[in-house]
Design a protein around this motif. Structure first.
Motif, short mmCIF file in Angstrom:
data_model
loop_
_atom_site.label_atom_id
_atom_site.label_comp_id
_atom_site.label_asym_id
_atom_site.label_seq_id
_atom_site.Cartn_x
_atom_site.Cartn_y
_atom_site.Cartn_z
N UNK A 204 3.02 8.17 -13.34
CA UNK A 204 2.56 7.14 -14.27
C UNK A 204 3.33 5.84 -14.06
N UNK A 205 4.63 5.93 -13.91
CA UNK A 205 5.48 4.75 -13.71
C UNK A 205 5.06 3.99 -12.46
N UNK A 206 4.75 4.71 -11.40
CA UNK A 206 4.39 4.07 -10.14
C UNK A 206 2.98 3.49 -10.15
N UNK A 207 2.07 4.03 -10.94
CA UNK A 207 0.67 3.63 -10.85
C UNK A 207 0.19 2.73 -11.99
N UNK A 208 0.91 2.66 -13.11
CA UNK A 208 0.47 1.83 -14.24
C UNK A 208 0.26 0.38 -13.80
N UNK A 209 -0.87 -0.17 -14.19
CA UNK A 209 -1.17 -1.56 -13.90
C UNK A 209 -1.59 -1.84 -12.48
N UNK A 210 -1.72 -0.80 -11.68
CA UNK A 210 -2.02 -0.98 -10.25
C UNK A 210 -3.45 -0.52 -9.93
N UNK A 211 -3.90 -0.86 -8.72
CA UNK A 211 -5.13 -0.30 -8.18
C UNK A 211 -4.79 1.13 -7.76
N UNK B 97 0.84 23.09 -10.44
CA UNK B 97 2.10 23.17 -11.18
C UNK B 97 2.04 22.16 -12.32
N UNK B 98 2.97 22.32 -13.26
CA UNK B 98 3.08 21.35 -14.36
C UNK B 98 4.53 20.90 -14.45
N UNK B 99 4.78 19.67 -14.03
CA UNK B 99 6.11 19.09 -14.08
C UNK B 99 6.04 17.77 -14.85
N UNK B 100 6.40 17.80 -16.13
CA UNK B 100 6.27 16.57 -16.94
C UNK B 100 6.99 15.37 -16.34
N UNK B 101 8.18 15.56 -15.76
CA UNK B 101 8.87 14.39 -15.20
C UNK B 101 8.16 13.85 -13.96
N UNK B 102 7.46 14.71 -13.21
CA UNK B 102 6.67 14.23 -12.08
C UNK B 102 5.47 13.43 -12.58
N UNK B 103 4.84 13.90 -13.65
CA UNK B 103 3.72 13.14 -14.23
C UNK B 103 4.20 11.78 -14.72
N UNK B 104 5.40 11.72 -15.27
CA UNK B 104 5.98 10.45 -15.72
C UNK B 104 6.27 9.55 -14.53
N UNK B 105 6.79 10.12 -13.44
CA UNK B 105 7.06 9.37 -12.21
C UNK B 105 5.76 8.77 -11.67
N UNK C 234 7.07 13.59 -4.37
CA UNK C 234 7.86 14.56 -5.12
C UNK C 234 7.78 15.86 -4.32
N UNK C 235 8.92 16.32 -3.83
CA UNK C 235 8.96 17.54 -3.01
C UNK C 235 9.47 18.71 -3.85
N UNK D 194 0.88 -1.17 0.00
CA UNK D 194 0.00 0.00 0.00
C UNK D 194 0.92 1.22 0.00
N UNK D 195 0.77 2.07 -1.00
CA UNK D 195 1.66 3.22 -1.15
C UNK D 195 0.88 4.49 -1.40
N UNK D 196 1.48 5.59 -0.99
CA UNK D 196 1.00 6.92 -1.36
C UNK D 196 1.88 7.41 -2.51
N UNK D 197 1.27 8.09 -3.46
CA UNK D 197 2.01 8.75 -4.54
C UNK D 197 1.47 10.16 -4.63
#
Length: 163
Positions: free
Chosen positions: A32-39, A22-30, A117-118, A2-5
């Motif tokens: 996506x990477x963490x949540x793809x295929x997950x609940x 804010x708009x940070x494309x690399x944060x959106x990619x991060x 992401x801080x 169980x994780x927070x993102x």
């Protein structure tokens, strides 16, 4: 697992007017990477901020007290217990909790991994990250990402609950 993102500004801001301030494309990619295929669990307000469109290639789970709420393309649950039962029924997927503040508060006692992401600067907003017991976690990785705007420089951090 169980994780927070989530992403947050230095003053704790995580949202404004139902969206990210804010708009940070690399944060959106991060994210996506963490949540793809997950609940991917979110509160109703967070889901509404997505314009009621489920995130692709994830099992979107919307937590709401509204019994008549529908979310096409998503699973609707009405309690923490119902969300945890759904996660238990799908052990091949991690439960990734993505907000908002009330949902983070609700699951604080069971989360075991934090992906944050801080942002370096303060950002005005109307939603802040609720307090976490950071002493219960250990930072296992951090990666600084510079930005032309110093306020938008950010660090990707991963924290694991201590045993």
């Amino acid at each position: 697992m169980i994780a927070y993102v989530w992403a947050q500004a230095s003053n704790g801001t995580i949202g404004r007017d139902g969206t990210l301030p804010w708009h940070l494309p690399d944060d959106l990619q991060f994210f996506k990477q963490k949540t793809l295929g997950q609940l991917t669990l979110m509160g109703r307000t967070t889901y509404d901020g997505l314009r009621k469109r489920p995130l692709p290639n994830r099992t979107n789970v919307v937590l709401t007290r509204r019994l008549d709420y529908t979310a096409p393309g998503a699973v609707v649950v009405h309690s923490k217990a119902e969300a945890l039962a759904l996660a238990a029924a799908h052990p091949e997927q991690d439960l990734m909790i993505v907000g908002g503040a009330q949902v983070f508060t609700l699951f604080a006692d069971v989360v075991d991994t934090l992906y944050v992401t801080r942002l370096a600067g303060e950002v005005s907003g109307d939603v802040v990250m609720p307090p976490l017991d950071w002493d219960a976690f250990e930072r296992v990785s951090a990666r600084l990402v510079p930005n032309d705007d110093p306020a938008l420089a950010h660090t990707f951090e991963t924290w694991q609950r201590r045993n």
